[in-house]
Design a protein around this motif. Structure first.
Motif, short mmCIF file in Angstrom:
data_model
loop_
_atom_site.label_atom_id
_atom_site.label_comp_id
_atom_site.label_asym_id
_atom_site.label_seq_id
_atom_site.Cartn_x
_atom_site.Cartn_y
_atom_site.Cartn_z
N VAL A 200 -8.12 34.50 85.66
CA VAL A 200 -7.60 33.16 85.46
C VAL A 200 -8.69 32.16 85.84
N ALA A 201 -8.78 31.11 85.06
CA ALA A 201 -9.67 29.99 85.37
C ALA A 201 -8.86 28.71 85.31
N GLY A 202 -9.09 27.84 86.27
CA GLY A 202 -8.37 26.57 86.24
C GLY A 202 -8.06 26.06 87.63
N ASP A 203 -7.11 25.14 87.68
CA ASP A 203 -6.73 24.53 88.95
C ASP A 203 -5.70 25.38 89.68
N ALA A 204 -5.21 24.88 90.80
CA ALA A 204 -4.28 25.65 91.62
C ALA A 204 -3.01 26.01 90.85
N GLY A 205 -2.55 25.11 90.00
CA GLY A 205 -1.34 25.40 89.24
C GLY A 205 -1.54 26.56 88.29
N ALA A 206 -2.67 26.61 87.62
CA ALA A 206 -2.95 27.72 86.70
C ALA A 206 -3.07 29.03 87.45
N VAL A 207 -3.73 28.99 88.60
CA VAL A 207 -3.90 30.21 89.39
C VAL A 207 -2.55 30.68 89.92
N ALA A 208 -1.73 29.76 90.40
CA ALA A 208 -0.42 30.15 90.92
C ALA A 208 0.44 30.80 89.84
N LYS A 209 0.35 30.30 88.62
CA LYS A 209 1.11 30.91 87.52
C LYS A 209 0.62 32.33 87.24
N ALA A 210 -0.69 32.55 87.31
CA ALA A 210 -1.23 33.89 87.10
C ALA A 210 -0.79 34.83 88.22
N VAL A 211 -0.78 34.32 89.45
CA VAL A 211 -0.28 35.11 90.58
C VAL A 211 1.18 35.50 90.34
N GLN A 212 1.97 34.54 89.88
CA GLN A 212 3.39 34.80 89.67
C GLN A 212 3.61 35.84 88.58
N ARG A 213 2.77 35.84 87.54
CA ARG A 213 2.91 36.85 86.49
C ARG A 213 2.69 38.26 87.06
N LEU A 214 1.73 38.40 87.94
CA LEU A 214 1.48 39.70 88.57
C LEU A 214 2.62 40.08 89.50
N ALA A 215 3.13 39.09 90.24
CA ALA A 215 4.26 39.35 91.13
C ALA A 215 5.49 39.76 90.34
#
Length: 292
Positions: A243-258
Motif C-alpha cells: 500500500v502507498a498513501g496516507d494514513a487512511g489508505a494504509v489503515a484500509k489496507a490493514v483492515q483488508r488483511l484483518a
C-alpha cells in the motif's frame, strides 16, 4: 482489536536501531519487528538491545532460520529474553532463505522435517520439559533448561508454502506471513493452518494468531518506491500487495488483511525508506487511531 507494528529493516546499520526503538516505545507502537537476514544483523542480539532500551513495546524477530541454530541454543536464547523482559519478546522460527543456507553450508535435504523437529523440541524445552529425541536433524540427550520462561510463551512459525502452513497449525502456536501475502493469501493460509490443527488434534488448543507484514510506503514518492520494490522482488504483477498513501489508505489496507484473518499487521517500509523514525511515528500516531 487488530494489532499493529512496524519493521526495522536490516538494510539500516545496527547503530540506527536505538533511536527507532526508543521512538516506537515513546509513540505507543505495540510491536517493533526485526529481521535476521543473512548477512546483516543478528536477531537475538538486536532484540536484546531493543528490549533493554525500551520499557513497553514488544520486540519481534521474524525470523530465526532453524538451519543456523541448534534447538538447545535457540531455547536458551529465547528463555533468557523472556525471563529478562517478560511478555515482550516475540520469536518466530522458519526455514530461512535456502540460497543463504547453502552459502553457509547449512542447507538441509528436507527443510520441512527440520522445522517440524525444531518446533516440537523448542516448544517442549520452553515449556520446562526434559527432552531426549533422535530425529533426522534434531538430536537431544536428556536436555532441559535450568531457566525456562516463568510463564508459557508462544513459538511462532514463519512459513509460506502449503506444507509448511499445515505444519504451523500442527506444531506452532502462531504463524508469521511475509509481505508477499495478499488478503486472499491470508484466507488460504488460515485454511491450511486450521487443517494442520485439526489433523494434530489441536483445534481446541486455543487461538492461533496470524501476523502478516504489509509493504508500506508513504510520502510524495511512496507509490514509486512501492512499485520499484515489488518489481525488484518479482511481485509487480501480483494484485493486492502493499500500500502507498496516507494514513487512511494504509489503515484500509490493514483492515483488508484483518478481515481476511490476520490478527496483527506489521507495516514493512521499503528498503529505501528515507525516514525510519518518521515511519514508526506515522504507524503509531497516524495509522493506529484509524485501525479498529
Amino acid at each position: 482489536m487488530t494489532g499493529l507494528g512496524a519493521v526495522f529493516r536490516p538494510q539500516l546499520a545496527p547503530e540506527r536501531l536505538r533511536s527507532v526503538a526508543e521512538l516506537a516505545d515513546a509513540a505507543g507502537l505495540e510491536e517493533l519487528w526485526l529481521w535476521e537476514d543473512c548477512f546483516r544483523e543478528g536477531g537475538i542480539s538486536t532484540a536484546a538491545a531493543a528490549l533493554a532500551w525500551t520499557e513497553r513495546v514488544k520486540v519481534g524477530v521474524g525470523l530465526l532460520p532453524v538451519p543456523l541454530r541448534n534447538v538447545a541454543i535457540a531455547a536458551m536464547e529465547a528463555a533468557t529474553l523472556h525471563r529478562m523482559f517478560p511478555g515482550r519478546p516475540i520469536l518466530a522460527v522458519g526455514h530461512g532463505v535456502q540460497d543463504w543456507m547453502g552459502q553457509v553450508g547449512a542447507r538441509v535435504e528436507s527443510p520441512v522435517t527440520l522445522l517440524r523437529e525444531h518446533l516440537v523440541a523448542l516448544r517442549a524445552l520452553l515449556g520446562g520439559e526434559r527432552v531426549s529425541t533422535e530425529g533426522r536433524y534434531v538430536k537431544l540427550d536428556d536436555v532441559a533448561l535450568d531457566w525456562p520462561p516463568a510463564e508459557p510463551v508462544p513459538v511462532i512459525a514463519g512459513v509460506t508454502g502449503p506444507r509448511s502452513l499445515r505444519l504451523a497449525g500442527e506444531a506452532a502456536d502462531g504463524t508469521l506471513l511475509t509481505a508477499s501475502t495478499s488478503p486472499e493469501g491470508v484466507r488460504r493460509a488460515r485454511q491450511l493452518i486450521d487443517e494442520g490443527r485439526e489433523s494434530a488434534g489441536r483445534s481446541d488448543a486455543g487461538p492461533h494468531p496470524i501476523v502478516v507484514y504489509l509493504l508500506t510506503a508513504t510520502g510524495p514518492d511512496g507509490a514509486a518506491r512501492l512499485k520499484a520494490e515489488l518489481a525488484e522482488e518479482g511481485l509487480g504483477s501480483v494484485p493486492d500487495l502493499g500500500v502507498a498513501g496516507d494514513a487512511g489508505a494504509v489503515a484500509k489496507a490493514v483492515q483488508r488483511l484483518a478481515d481476511a484473518g490476520a490478527d496483527t499487521v506489521v507495516l514493512q517500509p521499503t528498503g529505501d525508506e528515507p525516514d525510519p523514525e518518521g515511519f514508526v511515528r506515522f504507524a503509531a500516531e497516524e495509522v493506529r487511531p484509524l485501525v479498529p
